[in-house]
Design a protein around this motif. Structure first.
Motif, PDB file in Angstrom:
ATOM      1  N   ARG A 172       0.828  -1.219   0.000  1.00 41.09           N
ATOM      2  CA  ARG A 172       0.000   0.000   0.000  1.00 41.09           C
ATOM      3  C   ARG A 172       0.857   1.263   0.000  1.00 41.09           C
ATOM      4  O   ARG A 172       0.498   2.270  -0.576  1.00 41.09           O
ATOM      5  N   LEU A 173       2.019   1.172   0.656  1.00 38.90           N
ATOM      6  CA  LEU A 173       2.852   2.369   0.824  1.00 38.90           C
ATOM      7  C   LEU A 173       3.845   2.587  -0.310  1.00 38.90           C
ATOM      8  O   LEU A 173       4.545   3.591  -0.340  1.00 38.90           O
ATOM      9  N   THR A 174       3.935   1.620  -1.214  1.00 38.93           N
ATOM     10  CA  THR A 174       5.018   1.635  -2.198  1.00 38.93           C
ATOM     11  C   THR A 174       4.472   1.865  -3.604  1.00 38.93           C
ATOM     12  O   THR A 174       3.428   1.303  -3.950  1.00 38.93           O
ATOM     13  N   PRO A 175       5.174   2.668  -4.408  1.00 38.59           N
ATOM     14  CA  PRO A 175       4.696   2.877  -5.777  1.00 38.59           C
ATOM     15  C   PRO A 175       4.513   1.550  -6.527  1.00 38.59           C
ATOM     16  O   PRO A 175       5.269   0.599  -6.295  1.00 38.59           O
ATOM     17  N   GLU A 176       3.562   1.561  -7.416  1.00 36.01           N
ATOM     18  CA  GLU A 176       3.185   0.345  -8.146  1.00 36.01           C
ATOM     19  C   GLU A 176       4.345  -0.239  -8.954  1.00 36.01           C
ATOM     20  O   GLU A 176       4.444  -1.446  -9.161  1.00 36.01           O
ATOM     21  N   ARG A 177       5.252   0.623  -9.412  1.00 33.51           N
ATOM     22  CA  ARG A 177       6.354   0.155 -10.260  1.00 33.51           C
ATOM     23  C   ARG A 177       7.405  -0.638  -9.467  1.00 33.51           C
ATOM     24  O   ARG A 177       8.299  -1.256 -10.041  1.00 33.51           O
ATOM     25  N   VAL A 178       7.309  -0.615  -8.128  1.00 32.57           N
ATOM     26  CA  VAL A 178       8.295  -1.294  -7.279  1.00 32.57           C
ATOM     27  C   VAL A 178       7.798  -2.709  -6.950  1.00 32.57           C
ATOM     28  O   VAL A 178       6.680  -2.881  -6.473  1.00 32.57           O
ATOM     29  N   ALA A 179       8.632  -3.703  -7.204  1.00 32.92           N
ATOM     30  CA  ALA A 179       8.251  -5.083  -6.885  1.00 32.92           C
ATOM     31  C   ALA A 179       8.376  -5.323  -5.379  1.00 32.92           C
ATOM     32  O   ALA A 179       9.253  -4.769  -4.724  1.00 32.92           O
ATOM     33  N   ILE A 180       7.481  -6.157  -4.854  1.00 29.29           N
ATOM     34  CA  ILE A 180       7.617  -6.615  -3.469  1.00 29.29           C
ATOM     35  C   ILE A 180       7.997  -8.094  -3.554  1.00 29.29           C
ATOM     36  O   ILE A 180       7.200  -8.939  -3.978  1.00 29.29           O
ATOM     37  N   GLU A 181       9.236  -8.373  -3.162  1.00 31.51           N
ATOM     38  CA  GLU A 181       9.746  -9.750  -3.184  1.00 31.51           C
ATOM     39  C   GLU A 181       9.513 -10.349  -1.792  1.00 31.51           C
ATOM     40  O   GLU A 181       9.788  -9.686  -0.784  1.00 31.51           O
ATOM     41  N   VAL A 182       9.007 -11.560  -1.751  1.00 31.66           N
ATOM     42  CA  VAL A 182       8.734 -12.219  -0.469  1.00 31.66           C
ATOM     43  C   VAL A 182       9.567 -13.494  -0.427  1.00 31.66           C
ATOM     44  O   VAL A 182       9.570 -14.278  -1.381  1.00 31.66           O
ATOM     45  N   ASP A 183      10.283 -13.682   0.684  1.00 35.86           N
ATOM     46  CA  ASP A 183      11.303 -14.728   0.725  1.00 35.86           C
ATOM     47  C   ASP A 183      11.287 -15.466   2.058  1.00 35.86           C
ATOM     48  O   ASP A 183      11.555 -14.877   3.093  1.00 35.86           O
ATOM     49  N   GLY A 184      10.992 -16.772   1.986  1.00 30.47           N
ATOM     50  CA  GLY A 184      11.131 -17.616   3.158  1.00 30.47           C
ATOM     51  C   GLY A 184       9.874 -18.389   3.514  1.00 30.47           C
ATOM     52  O   GLY A 184       8.834 -17.813   3.799  1.00 30.47           O
ATOM     53  N   GLY A 185       9.985 -19.715   3.442  1.00 34.11           N
ATOM     54  CA  GLY A 185       8.891 -20.577   3.884  1.00 34.11           C
ATOM     55  C   GLY A 185       7.675 -20.586   2.971  1.00 34.11           C
ATOM     56  O   GLY A 185       6.581 -20.962   3.390  1.00 34.11           O
ATOM     57  N   VAL A 186       7.876 -20.197   1.706  1.00 32.47           N
ATOM     58  CA  VAL A 186       6.738 -20.203   0.769  1.00 32.47           C
ATOM     59  C   VAL A 186       6.562 -21.616   0.217  1.00 32.47           C
ATOM     60  O   VAL A 186       7.526 -22.267  -0.183  1.00 32.47           O
ATOM     61  N   HIS A 187       5.323 -22.086   0.211  1.00 28.63           N
ATOM     62  CA  HIS A 187       5.028 -23.403  -0.379  1.00 28.63           C
ATOM     63  C   HIS A 187       3.592 -23.393  -0.900  1.00 28.63           C
ATOM     64  O   HIS A 187       2.922 -22.347  -0.850  1.00 28.63           O
ATOM     65  N   GLU A 188       3.136 -24.546  -1.349  1.00 37.63           N
ATOM     66  CA  GLU A 188       1.828 -24.575  -2.030  1.00 37.63           C
ATOM     67  C   GLU A 188       0.674 -24.076  -1.154  1.00 37.63           C
ATOM     68  O   GLU A 188      -0.303 -23.555  -1.658  1.00 37.63           O
TER      69      GLU A 188
END
Ligand code: DX5
Ligand code: ZN
Length: 227
Positions: A172-188
């Motif tokens: 919400r706080l970040t311009p749309e052109r900026v990617a938000i990378e999420v890292d750690g413990g992601v699975h199905e």
């Protein structure tokens, strides 16, 4: 190679080679790229910022032709002290986007501008316990922000759920052109939630390379991200 602006807005699965079998690294990377992956996540650890050691620029350099030759790019995640000292070496070895930790860097502006001056995308990473207020200041300068949802250092850890709350707020706080990378413990089980919250570069290490067929698993996870 510079990453085209739209890529930061797109939704991507980023397999982390930390969990790959390094005796057949090229084959494993080729498998996921053939499945449709465009961004490979590379974890760099120094034994100081995190209690583990991984690879340096030489390994990145050796797989760069394979990835770039298939129209892919690298997001290199520096979990090291004094990241500014090593940025040039990694870009020279093939890094297309480089993130460093806000907790490891006293000069955010300087390091971001150095990465950009080298022609790579610049990202700032946050540990699970670090508030987003530490990066809000630079949201207009970066190309991506990386939210850690485990304590950095090892693959295969369980996601720290409260850390995921930061993803929505940061989006919400970040311009749309900026990617938000999420890292750690992601699975199905949780990948859809990560995307729904606004994470659009989603890292998966053990989920992809711990599977018997990393290519098939990457395809499955990508499908879950884009239902
Ligand atoms: C952890 C690394 C991650 C790691 C993720 O310190 O930054 O990129 O490879 O691994 P999984 O997906 O297994 O949690
Ligand atoms: Zn990482």
């Amino acid at each position: 190679m510079p990453i085209a602006a739209p890529m930061y807005k797109e939704t991507h699965l980023l397999p982390s080679i930390l969990s790959a079998d390094f005796s057949e690294l090229a084959e494993q990377v080729a498998l996921v790229m053939d499945a449709g992956v465009r961004i490979i996540h590379v974890d760099i650890m120094d034994g100081h910022f995190v209690p583990n050691l991984t690879i340096g620029p030489a390994v990145l350099r050796s797989i760069a032709p394979l990835v770039h030759g298939r129209n892919g790019v690298f997001s290199v995640h520096l979990m090291i002290e004094n990241p500014e000292k090593y940025v040039a070496a990694f870009v020279e070895a093939g890094a297309d986007a480089v993130s460093f930790h806000v907790e490891a860097c006293n000069h955010l502006y300087h390091t971001i501008s150095e990465i950009k001056a080298l022609g790579a995308g610049a990202g700032v990473a946050l540990n699970p316990g670090t508030p987003i207020s530490t990066v809000v200041e630079v949201r207009d300068l970066v190309d991506f922000l990386l939210v850690m949802t485990v304590n950095p250092g090892f693959g295969g850890q369980k996601m720290i759920e409260p850390a995921l709350d930061k993803v929505g707020e940061l989006r919400r706080l970040t311009p749309e052109r900026v990617a938000i990378e999420v890292d750690g413990g992601v699975h199905e089980e949780n990948i859809r939630r990560v995307v729904d919250l606004g994470g659009n570069w989603v890292v998966a290490g053990s989920a992809v390379f711990g599977a018997p067929d990393p290519g098939a698993e990457a395809r499955r996870l990508m499908k879950l991200m884009h239902p």
